[in-house]
Scaffold this motif. Sequence first.
Motif, mmCIF file in Angstrom:
data_model
loop_
_atom_site.group_PDB
_atom_site.id
_atom_site.type_symbol
_atom_site.label_atom_id
_atom_site.label_comp_id
_atom_site.label_asym_id
_atom_site.label_seq_id
_atom_site.Cartn_x
_atom_site.Cartn_y
_atom_site.Cartn_z
ATOM 1 N N PRO A 227 16.786 -0.351 -35.665
ATOM 2 C CA PRO A 227 18.007 0.390 -35.995
ATOM 3 C C PRO A 227 18.886 0.649 -34.763
ATOM 4 O O PRO A 227 20.117 0.526 -34.845
ATOM 5 C CB PRO A 227 17.478 1.686 -36.609
ATOM 6 C CG PRO A 227 16.183 1.271 -37.253
ATOM 7 C CD PRO A 227 15.601 0.270 -36.280
ATOM 8 N N ALA A 228 18.266 0.984 -33.636
ATOM 9 C CA ALA A 228 19.058 1.227 -32.421
ATOM 10 C C ALA A 228 19.795 -0.035 -31.980
ATOM 11 O O ALA A 228 20.978 0.024 -31.598
ATOM 12 C CB ALA A 228 18.158 1.740 -31.297
ATOM 13 N N MET A 229 19.119 -1.178 -32.046
ATOM 14 C CA MET A 229 19.771 -2.429 -31.665
ATOM 15 C C MET A 229 20.838 -2.804 -32.688
ATOM 16 O O MET A 229 21.901 -3.317 -32.328
ATOM 17 C CB MET A 229 18.753 -3.565 -31.526
ATOM 18 C CG MET A 229 19.372 -4.887 -31.125
ATOM 19 S SD MET A 229 20.342 -4.846 -29.597
ATOM 20 C CE MET A 229 19.046 -5.008 -28.405
ATOM 21 N N ALA A 230 20.585 -2.524 -33.960
ATOM 22 C CA ALA A 230 21.579 -2.812 -34.997
ATOM 23 C C ALA A 230 22.870 -2.032 -34.745
ATOM 24 O O ALA A 230 23.970 -2.568 -34.915
ATOM 25 C CB ALA A 230 21.007 -2.478 -36.374
ATOM 26 N N VAL A 231 22.732 -0.776 -34.340
ATOM 27 C CA VAL A 231 23.914 0.031 -34.029
ATOM 28 C C VAL A 231 24.659 -0.573 -32.841
ATOM 29 O O VAL A 231 25.895 -0.669 -32.845
ATOM 30 C CB VAL A 231 23.518 1.500 -33.762
ATOM 31 C CG1 VAL A 231 24.682 2.308 -33.221
ATOM 32 C CG2 VAL A 231 22.975 2.138 -35.036
ATOM 33 N N ARG A 232 23.940 -0.998 -31.833
ATOM 34 C CA ARG A 232 24.560 -1.620 -30.649
ATOM 35 C C ARG A 232 25.282 -2.917 -31.026
ATOM 36 O O ARG A 232 26.434 -3.141 -30.637
ATOM 37 C CB ARG A 232 23.507 -1.908 -29.580
ATOM 38 C CG ARG A 232 22.908 -0.673 -28.939
ATOM 39 C CD ARG A 232 21.695 -1.068 -28.061
ATOM 40 N NE ARG A 232 20.944 0.067 -27.624
ATOM 41 C CZ ARG A 232 21.097 0.672 -26.449
ATOM 42 N NH1 ARG A 232 21.997 0.246 -25.601
ATOM 43 N NH2 ARG A 232 20.349 1.703 -26.136
ATOM 44 N N LEU A 233 24.579 -3.797 -31.765
ATOM 45 C CA LEU A 233 25.175 -5.072 -32.165
ATOM 46 C C LEU A 233 26.391 -4.852 -33.059
ATOM 47 O O LEU A 233 27.427 -5.508 -32.892
ATOM 48 C CB LEU A 233 24.136 -5.933 -32.899
ATOM 49 C CG LEU A 233 22.998 -6.486 -32.053
ATOM 50 C CD1 LEU A 233 21.893 -7.047 -32.943
ATOM 51 C CD2 LEU A 233 23.495 -7.542 -31.075
ATOM 52 N N GLY A 234 26.257 -3.928 -34.008
ATOM 53 C CA GLY A 234 27.363 -3.636 -34.914
ATOM 54 C C GLY A 234 28.594 -3.128 -34.201
ATOM 55 O O GLY A 234 29.725 -3.467 -34.552
ATOM 56 N N LYS A 235 28.390 -2.317 -33.178
ATOM 57 C CA LYS A 235 29.512 -1.798 -32.378
ATOM 58 C C LYS A 235 30.144 -2.907 -31.547
ATOM 59 O O LYS A 235 31.363 -3.084 -31.538
ATOM 60 C CB LYS A 235 29.011 -0.665 -31.475
ATOM 61 C CG LYS A 235 30.031 -0.169 -30.468
ATOM 62 C CD LYS A 235 31.206 0.536 -31.127
ATOM 63 C CE LYS A 235 32.069 1.239 -30.108
ATOM 64 N NZ LYS A 235 33.385 0.658 -29.985
ATOM 65 N N LEU A 236 29.299 -3.684 -30.863
ATOM 66 C CA LEU A 236 29.809 -4.729 -29.977
ATOM 67 C C LEU A 236 30.600 -5.784 -30.740
ATOM 68 O O LEU A 236 31.680 -6.193 -30.301
ATOM 69 C CB LEU A 236 28.660 -5.393 -29.206
ATOM 70 C CG LEU A 236 29.068 -6.451 -28.181
ATOM 71 C CD1 LEU A 236 29.921 -5.842 -27.072
ATOM 72 C CD2 LEU A 236 27.839 -7.125 -27.597
ATOM 73 N N PHE A 237 30.084 -6.199 -31.889
ATOM 74 C CA PHE A 237 30.727 -7.291 -32.615
ATOM 75 C C PHE A 237 31.625 -6.812 -33.755
ATOM 76 O O PHE A 237 32.249 -7.618 -34.444
ATOM 77 C CB PHE A 237 29.675 -8.273 -33.128
ATOM 78 C CG PHE A 237 28.898 -8.905 -31.998
ATOM 79 C CD1 PHE A 237 29.539 -9.675 -31.038
ATOM 80 C CD2 PHE A 237 27.536 -8.702 -31.875
ATOM 81 C CE1 PHE A 237 28.834 -10.244 -29.991
ATOM 82 C CE2 PHE A 237 26.823 -9.271 -30.831
ATOM 83 C CZ PHE A 237 27.477 -10.044 -29.889
ATOM 84 N N GLY A 238 31.697 -5.481 -33.948
ATOM 85 C CA GLY A 238 32.613 -4.919 -34.922
ATOM 86 C C GLY A 238 32.241 -5.153 -36.374
ATOM 87 O O GLY A 238 33.096 -5.052 -37.250
ATOM 88 N N ASN A 239 30.966 -5.477 -36.627
ATOM 89 C CA ASN A 239 30.560 -5.749 -38.005
ATOM 90 C C ASN A 239 29.603 -4.698 -38.564
ATOM 91 O O ASN A 239 29.072 -4.865 -39.655
ATOM 92 C CB ASN A 239 29.954 -7.148 -38.126
ATOM 93 C CG ASN A 239 28.872 -7.417 -37.111
ATOM 94 O OD1 ASN A 239 28.306 -6.499 -36.534
ATOM 95 N ND2 ASN A 239 28.584 -8.676 -36.877
ATOM 96 N N GLY A 240 29.378 -3.633 -37.838
ATOM 97 C CA GLY A 240 28.545 -2.532 -38.313
ATOM 98 C C GLY A 240 27.058 -2.842 -38.281
ATOM 99 O O GLY A 240 26.654 -4.005 -38.253
ATOM 100 N N PRO A 241 26.241 -1.807 -38.294
ATOM 101 C CA PRO A 241 24.799 -1.992 -38.197
ATOM 102 C C PRO A 241 24.148 -2.503 -39.481
ATOM 103 O O PRO A 241 23.077 -3.091 -39.448
ATOM 104 C CB PRO A 241 24.286 -0.597 -37.859
ATOM 105 C CG PRO A 241 25.321 0.335 -38.388
ATOM 106 C CD PRO A 241 26.624 -0.401 -38.241
ATOM 107 N N GLU A 242 24.805 -2.295 -40.618
ATOM 108 C CA GLU A 242 24.195 -2.659 -41.894
ATOM 109 C C GLU A 242 23.865 -4.147 -41.980
ATOM 110 O O GLU A 242 22.809 -4.524 -42.500
ATOM 111 C CB GLU A 242 25.100 -2.262 -43.067
ATOM 112 C CG GLU A 242 25.255 -0.774 -43.241
ATOM 113 C CD GLU A 242 26.320 -0.152 -42.339
ATOM 114 O OE1 GLU A 242 27.039 -0.885 -41.613
ATOM 115 O OE2 GLU A 242 26.425 1.090 -42.349
#
Length: 103
Positions: A57-72
């Motif tokens: 979940p922590a990495m999903a939040v990071r990836l979602g923020k960086l690439f603008g596609n959200g953690p979901e």
Amino acid sequence: MSTKSLLRGLRPMHPGKLLREEILPAVDRPKAEIARLLGVSRQHLYDILDERKPVTPAMAVRLGKLFGNGPELWLDLQSAYDLAAVTKKLAAELKKIPTLTAA
């Protein structure tokens, strides 16, 4: 349209595969820079890209923020991948478990 509806019908893939084959080539940035921007070690990023580590979940939040596609997106990919893997692993055992129905 929800992430789950987009993923429905697709063979589950490790999120590292999407990151490695689609996202990183599209952003055209060095992996070391991506790791730095995410605030993780290069090794951690490489482990995800090589499908040796899950997207937490922590990495999903990071990836979602960086690439603008959200953690979901990242969590749904990981969840689908994990469920497919465990279902395959437990296939013989699952055949022995009945499905109960309400009376």
